[in-house]
Design a protein around this motif. Sequence first.
Motif, mmCIF file in Angstrom:
data_model
loop_
_atom_site.group_PDB
_atom_site.id
_atom_site.type_symbol
_atom_site.label_atom_id
_atom_site.label_comp_id
_atom_site.label_asym_id
_atom_site.label_seq_id
_atom_site.Cartn_x
_atom_site.Cartn_y
_atom_site.Cartn_z
ATOM 1 N N VAL A 46 0.838 -1.207 0.000
ATOM 2 C CA VAL A 46 0.000 0.000 0.000
ATOM 3 C C VAL A 46 0.875 1.260 0.000
ATOM 4 O O VAL A 46 0.503 2.287 -0.565
ATOM 5 C CB VAL A 46 -0.918 -0.025 1.252
ATOM 6 C CG1 VAL A 46 -1.639 1.282 1.448
ATOM 7 C CG2 VAL A 46 -1.894 -1.197 1.168
ATOM 8 N N LEU A 47 2.062 1.150 0.629
ATOM 9 C CA LEU A 47 2.922 2.333 0.751
ATOM 10 C C LEU A 47 3.798 2.578 -0.474
ATOM 11 O O LEU A 47 4.572 3.524 -0.497
ATOM 12 C CB LEU A 47 3.802 2.218 2.003
ATOM 13 C CG LEU A 47 3.051 2.395 3.328
ATOM 14 C CD1 LEU A 47 4.009 2.260 4.501
ATOM 15 C CD2 LEU A 47 2.358 3.757 3.381
ATOM 16 N N LEU A 48 3.664 1.739 -1.507
ATOM 17 C CA LEU A 48 4.479 1.961 -2.712
ATOM 18 C C LEU A 48 4.207 3.341 -3.310
ATOM 19 O O LEU A 48 5.103 3.985 -3.849
ATOM 20 C CB LEU A 48 4.193 0.886 -3.767
ATOM 21 C CG LEU A 48 4.773 -0.500 -3.484
ATOM 22 C CD1 LEU A 48 4.423 -1.456 -4.613
ATOM 23 C CD2 LEU A 48 6.290 -0.424 -3.304
ATOM 24 N N SER A 49 2.959 3.791 -3.208
ATOM 25 C CA SER A 49 2.618 5.118 -3.735
ATOM 26 C C SER A 49 3.389 6.186 -2.979
ATOM 27 O O SER A 49 3.881 7.147 -3.581
ATOM 28 C CB SER A 49 1.118 5.385 -3.584
ATOM 29 O OG SER A 49 0.391 4.292 -4.073
ATOM 30 N N MET B 147 5.560 0.735 -18.415
ATOM 31 C CA MET B 147 5.749 0.072 -17.116
ATOM 32 C C MET B 147 4.424 -0.179 -16.408
ATOM 33 O O MET B 147 3.401 0.386 -16.777
ATOM 34 C CB MET B 147 6.586 0.985 -16.209
ATOM 35 C CG MET B 147 7.887 1.304 -16.877
ATOM 36 S SD MET B 147 8.917 2.372 -15.939
ATOM 37 C CE MET B 147 10.246 2.556 -17.120
ATOM 38 N N THR B 148 4.506 -1.011 -15.381
ATOM 39 C CA THR B 148 3.342 -1.215 -14.520
ATOM 40 C C THR B 148 3.732 -0.769 -13.108
ATOM 41 O O THR B 148 4.870 -0.364 -12.872
ATOM 42 C CB THR B 148 2.906 -2.690 -14.526
ATOM 43 O OG1 THR B 148 4.048 -3.499 -14.252
ATOM 44 C CG2 THR B 148 2.301 -3.077 -15.861
ATOM 45 N N PHE B 149 2.771 -0.858 -12.179
ATOM 46 C CA PHE B 149 2.983 -0.300 -10.832
ATOM 47 C C PHE B 149 2.432 -1.300 -9.829
ATOM 48 O O PHE B 149 1.291 -1.186 -9.402
ATOM 49 C CB PHE B 149 2.233 1.042 -10.772
ATOM 50 C CG PHE B 149 2.410 1.819 -9.494
ATOM 51 C CD1 PHE B 149 3.554 1.745 -8.733
ATOM 52 C CD2 PHE B 149 1.393 2.679 -9.069
ATOM 53 C CE1 PHE B 149 3.696 2.483 -7.566
ATOM 54 C CE2 PHE B 149 1.514 3.423 -7.906
ATOM 55 C CZ PHE B 149 2.676 3.323 -7.158
ATOM 56 N N ARG B 150 3.241 -2.299 -9.497
ATOM 57 C CA ARG B 150 2.750 -3.324 -8.584
ATOM 58 C C ARG B 150 3.726 -3.623 -7.446
ATOM 59 O O ARG B 150 3.308 -3.922 -6.351
ATOM 60 C CB ARG B 150 2.461 -4.610 -9.371
ATOM 61 C CG ARG B 150 1.996 -5.793 -8.536
ATOM 62 C CD ARG B 150 0.580 -5.613 -8.027
ATOM 63 N NE ARG B 150 0.277 -6.531 -6.956
ATOM 64 C CZ ARG B 150 -0.866 -6.561 -6.278
ATOM 65 N NH1 ARG B 150 -1.825 -5.698 -6.580
ATOM 66 N NH2 ARG B 150 -1.068 -7.403 -5.317
ATOM 67 N N ASP B 151 5.042 -3.565 -7.781
ATOM 68 C CA ASP B 151 5.984 -3.970 -6.735
ATOM 69 C C ASP B 151 7.164 -3.004 -6.655
ATOM 70 O O ASP B 151 7.255 -2.047 -7.430
ATOM 71 C CB ASP B 151 6.430 -5.426 -6.940
ATOM 72 C CG ASP B 151 7.075 -5.644 -8.289
ATOM 73 O OD1 ASP B 151 7.713 -4.718 -8.804
ATOM 74 O OD2 ASP B 151 6.937 -6.751 -8.852
#
Length: 409
Positions: free
Chosen positions: A45-48, A126-130
């Motif tokens: 959740v904190l990746l953002s 790109m993607t935004f998962r990890d």
Amino acid sequence: MSEPLVIVGNGMAAMRLVEELSARALGRFAIAVVGEEPRLAYNRVLLSSVLAREVAHDEIELKPAAWWRARGVTLLYGHRVTGIDADIHRVWLAGGATLPYARLVLATGSRPIRLGVPGMDLPGVMTFRDLGDVAAIEAAATKHTKAVVIGGGLLGLEAAYGLARAGAEVAVVHLMDRLMERQLDARAAAMLEQELKARGIVVHLEAETAAIRGASRVEAVALKDGRDLAADLVVVAAGIRPNVDLARAAALDIGRGIMVDDHMQTSKAGIHAIGECAEHRGICYGLVEPAYEQARVLAAHLTGEAARYDGSVLATNLKVSGVSVFSAGDFLGAPGTEQIVLSDAGLRSYKKLVIANGRLVGAVLFGDTADGLWYLDLIRSGASIETFRDDIVFGRALAERATVKTLAA
Ligand SMILES: Cc1cc2nc3c(=O)[nH]c(=O)nc-3n(C[C@H](O)[C@H](O)[C@H](O)COP(=O)(O)OP(=O)(O)OC[C@H]3O[C@@H](n4cnc5c(N)ncnc54)[C@H](O)[C@@H]3O)c2cc1C
């Protein structure tokens, strides 16, 4: 002797399951956690906030290595499980090693949906998962980078905000007629759009991606209406799909996710699934709270307590600093519901509460979200709000004072 319990996936659901199991019956199971990502479980959740440079990469670990050791957990991170043999109760790891299990828990999460348009494989898309994705986006996003985010849901907007904070020129392309349509009504979505514009983020609604173009790397996003948006970097945040490949290959029942009953039991004895990979009563949840509730129910079930998962009421917060948004339950209001709305354009604040049969069933808050969790508790408990209905929209403090007065009168 401890029963061997193998968890596939070292994400948020896996950590919570280990925590719940060890609190109930430390030593009852010999737990092994096998995770593909080459690091200890972290708070996804904190990746953002990591992308927005509000939190450092190394601050999001959920538990230190000593915590896992103290619970006797064998941690195999950086290892992918490639197969399950349900007949002999073993899992296969990439490289050929195998692990026996008495109980197997699939906690494999989701993966980003890739768009079926030309150009998805170009460098710069790109993607935004990890954490690996975050590192790649950070390396690509420097000042004045032209970034296009495809998807105006929670993840897309958080990615857009993080990129804008890094100095990129950001455009969001969204298929629907409003942002975050799965969490916000039209009014809250319009207010959110204004706030994003004020942060320099351009929003294109009802815009469908036709192709991603570029010679050797991404140069533009082509929209179906003929427009081309220049792009040095594209982040695709167009939804997620549960990771079900392992379960499918092992012939477990699959819908959108791995189908489970109220005990998080899959269609095969001894194999369970929790978190984003699981489908319960037709629903695959994409949030962490349901994953934690499922972990608690499974731990209780595995240790012999009576527990059942009945599904979760969803609540969301957007993590864009200075923009407080909260949404929970039936925020649109099904036919037959009533609505209380409080709106102050000057304060850029909006509250909508949805009521059915004297109970709160949904809420959207924009601006002042301080009472979000109180509203969520009311929605989850299904408690009557009749004694403080007149004041509920003004928040907990006023409503509770009103209740005390009513009871005293
Ligand atoms: C940027 C971002 C922001 C988010 N914000 C919010 C939010 O504000 N609120 C909220 O509630 N939720 C949020 N979420 C969603 C939340 O992070 C997820 O719901 C949660 O992480 C789900 O936990 P999980 O354990 O099911 O899956 P995950 O945390 O994804 O863990 C699954 C793990 O399994 C591993 N795995 C998969 N297949 C294999 C295999 N074959 N072998 C070994 N390992 C495997 C994966 O590599 C992964 O590490 C956000 C997600 C992202 C990406």
